[in-house]
Write a protein that holds these residues in place. Structure first.
Motif, mmCIF file in Angstrom:
data_model
loop_
_atom_site.group_PDB
_atom_site.id
_atom_site.type_symbol
_atom_site.label_atom_id
_atom_site.label_comp_id
_atom_site.label_asym_id
_atom_site.label_seq_id
_atom_site.Cartn_x
_atom_site.Cartn_y
_atom_site.Cartn_z
ATOM 1 N N ALA A 136 4.040 16.321 -5.400
ATOM 2 C CA ALA A 136 2.772 15.976 -5.590
ATOM 3 C C ALA A 136 2.655 15.017 -4.302
ATOM 4 C CB ALA A 136 2.318 15.212 -6.668
ATOM 5 N N LEU A 137 3.868 14.107 -4.160
ATOM 6 C CA LEU A 137 3.653 13.231 -3.031
ATOM 7 C C LEU A 137 3.815 14.007 -1.847
ATOM 8 C CD1 LEU A 137 3.837 10.357 -1.849
ATOM 9 C CD2 LEU A 137 6.643 10.622 -2.205
ATOM 10 N N ILE A 138 4.473 14.913 -1.479
ATOM 11 C CA ILE A 138 4.585 15.792 -0.192
ATOM 12 C C ILE A 138 3.166 16.090 0.055
ATOM 13 C CG2 ILE A 138 5.326 17.745 1.033
ATOM 14 C CD1 ILE A 138 8.159 17.289 -0.439
ATOM 15 N N ALA A 142 12.788 6.981 -8.534
ATOM 16 C CA ALA A 142 11.914 6.055 -7.779
ATOM 17 C C ALA A 142 12.653 5.717 -6.517
ATOM 18 C CB ALA A 142 11.723 4.673 -8.852
ATOM 19 N N LEU A 143 13.981 5.698 -6.576
ATOM 20 C CA LEU A 143 14.775 5.342 -5.354
ATOM 21 C C LEU A 143 14.311 6.361 -4.115
ATOM 22 C CD1 LEU A 143 18.196 4.222 -6.591
ATOM 23 C CD2 LEU A 143 15.976 2.526 -5.254
ATOM 24 N N LYS A 144 14.263 7.556 -4.618
ATOM 25 C CA LYS A 144 14.128 8.597 -3.663
ATOM 26 C C LYS A 144 12.665 8.425 -3.032
ATOM 27 C CE LYS A 144 17.210 12.035 -3.494
ATOM 28 N NZ LYS A 144 17.645 12.718 -2.463
ATOM 29 N N ARG A 145 11.536 8.114 -3.740
ATOM 30 C CA ARG A 145 10.130 7.705 -3.280
ATOM 31 C C ARG A 145 10.125 6.446 -2.501
ATOM 32 N NH1 ARG A 145 7.151 7.455 -8.231
ATOM 33 N NH2 ARG A 145 9.052 7.754 -9.371
ATOM 34 N N LEU A 146 11.002 5.430 -2.916
ATOM 35 C CA LEU A 146 11.030 4.173 -2.169
ATOM 36 C C LEU A 146 11.679 4.306 -0.804
ATOM 37 C CD1 LEU A 146 11.180 1.206 -2.133
ATOM 38 C CD2 LEU A 146 13.524 1.084 -2.832
ATOM 39 N N ASP A 202 0.775 -1.172 -0.099
ATOM 40 C CA ASP A 202 -0.065 0.173 0.087
ATOM 41 C C ASP A 202 0.854 1.445 0.030
ATOM 42 O OD1 ASP A 202 -2.213 -1.625 0.128
ATOM 43 O OD2 ASP A 202 -2.582 -1.407 2.235
ATOM 44 N N LEU A 203 2.009 1.227 0.750
ATOM 45 C CA LEU A 203 2.851 2.393 0.709
ATOM 46 C C LEU A 203 3.527 2.736 -0.779
ATOM 47 C CD1 LEU A 203 4.489 2.078 4.453
ATOM 48 C CD2 LEU A 203 2.885 3.799 3.356
ATOM 49 N N LEU A 204 3.975 1.599 -1.231
ATOM 50 C CA LEU A 204 4.567 1.706 -2.467
ATOM 51 C C LEU A 204 3.628 2.376 -3.709
ATOM 52 C CD1 LEU A 204 6.463 -1.547 -2.983
ATOM 53 C CD2 LEU A 204 7.419 0.710 -2.818
ATOM 54 N N ARG A 205 2.200 1.961 -3.304
ATOM 55 C CA ARG A 205 1.045 2.720 -4.336
ATOM 56 C C ARG A 205 1.208 4.002 -3.983
ATOM 57 N NH1 ARG A 205 -4.445 -0.190 -4.808
ATOM 58 N NH2 ARG A 205 -3.339 -1.634 -5.789
ATOM 59 N N LEU A 206 1.282 4.323 -2.668
ATOM 60 C CA LEU A 206 0.746 5.737 -2.131
ATOM 61 C C LEU A 206 1.962 6.862 -2.717
ATOM 62 C CD1 LEU A 206 -0.322 7.905 -0.120
ATOM 63 C CD2 LEU A 206 1.314 7.094 1.483
ATOM 64 N N VAL A 207 3.217 6.209 -2.725
ATOM 65 C CA VAL A 207 4.454 7.072 -3.265
ATOM 66 C C VAL A 207 4.583 6.900 -4.698
ATOM 67 C CG1 VAL A 207 5.571 6.764 -0.945
ATOM 68 C CG2 VAL A 207 6.352 5.131 -3.099
ATOM 69 N N GLY A 208 3.565 6.207 -5.510
ATOM 70 C CA GLY A 208 3.800 6.033 -6.928
ATOM 71 C C GLY A 208 4.569 5.046 -7.437
ATOM 72 N N LEU A 209 4.700 4.023 -6.719
ATOM 73 C CA LEU A 209 5.460 3.002 -7.290
ATOM 74 C C LEU A 209 4.693 1.833 -7.421
ATOM 75 C CD1 LEU A 209 8.792 3.445 -5.208
ATOM 76 C CD2 LEU A 209 8.454 4.049 -7.542
#
Length: 264
Positions: free
Chosen positions: A192-194, A156-160, A134-141
């Motif tokens: 957008a994530l923030i 992608a690693l930054k969002r991971l 669910d968290l991977l989906r939240l951050v766009g991964l």
């Protein structure tokens, strides 16, 4: 309501004062940005707020709980999560496995349960995997659960890393230069994530050089210069502050920055 209160915080390296008597308040559910020219003390501040550096003086209270002087794992257990400017991911693990490592603070299993592979343990592991997904989906991964970190793009690693920090369910999330090294498209994804995290109620302290990002996402901005608080207020207020403009125009490397780099 104040979530984190900082009073009289000080830190020196080799006789050079990186932070000198800083007072700050971070309100619950808001995005607070900490900015300043090179050598302003931003790195020292965020390292003290996460327990990596022990302050020479001052108080760090999370909802009244004093954390100053405690080891880093006490800060994490109290509910302060963070990311790093330099990636801290396990490159030989999948994205899902990386996020699952961030949940260890919130999981309690006995050695016997681990050895016997009890049903309770298996249920907990399944829940952990679902939460990480669910968290991977939240951050766009979404769809990258099984992708190894060494095969992922830098953006992608930054969002991971943000997803892994969120896995510990922090009350306060410190983001250290999340847009550093990103192209314009990747920086917009972080933007957008923030905003999504803030809308969901996460309290964020952002240290960032990307001023477009700071002005877009921040509710409150603190400006440091030579280890002291120069200004604070809304993005509009600090961007038009004469002292802030002067500090950025004269942003040459300082002895404080050199001392921080040598210490690191």
């Amino acid at each position: 309501m104040t979530l984190l209160a900082v009073r009289g915080l000080e830190k020196s390296f080799g006789g050079v004062k990186a932070i000198g008597g800083v007072d700050l308040r971070f309100e619950r559910g808001a995005v607070h940005s900490v900015i300043g020219p090179n050598g302003a003390g931003k790195t020292s501040l965020i390292n003290m707020l996460s327990g990596i550096y022990r302050p020479d003086a001052g108080s760090i209270q999370l909802e009244g709980q004093e954390l100053a002087g405690q080891p880093a794992h006490r800060f994490a257990a109290a509910g302060i999560g963070r990311t790093f400017q330099n990636l801290q991911v396990f490159f030989n693990m999948t994205a899902l496995e990386n996020v699952m490592t961030g949940r260890h603070l919130r999981e309690r299993h006995s050695l016997a349960a681990a050895l016997l592979r009890t049903r309770a343990l298996q249920r907990a592991e399944a829940q952990s995997r679902q939460a990480a997904h669910d968290l991977l989906r939240l951050v766009g991964l979404c769809g990258q659960d099984d992708t190894r970190a060494d095969a992922m793009s830098y953006g992608a690693l930054k969002r991971l890393e943000i997803a892994r920090a969120l896995a510990a369910q922090p009350r306060l999330l410190l983001l250290d230069e999340p847009a550093a090294g990103l192209n314009a498209t990747e920086a917009r994804e972080i933007d957008a994530l923030i905003q999504r995290l803030a809308e969901a109620g996460t309290t964020i302290v952002l240290v960032e050089h990307n001023m477009a990002l700071v002005m877009e996402v921040s509710d409150h901005v603190v400006v440091l210069d030579h280890g002291r608080k120069l200004a604070e207020g809304t993005p509009h207020e600090v961007s038009s502050h004469p002292g802030v403009i002067e500090a950025y125009l004269g942003s040459a490397e300082t002895p404080a920055e050199e001392a921080e780099a040598a210490h690191a």
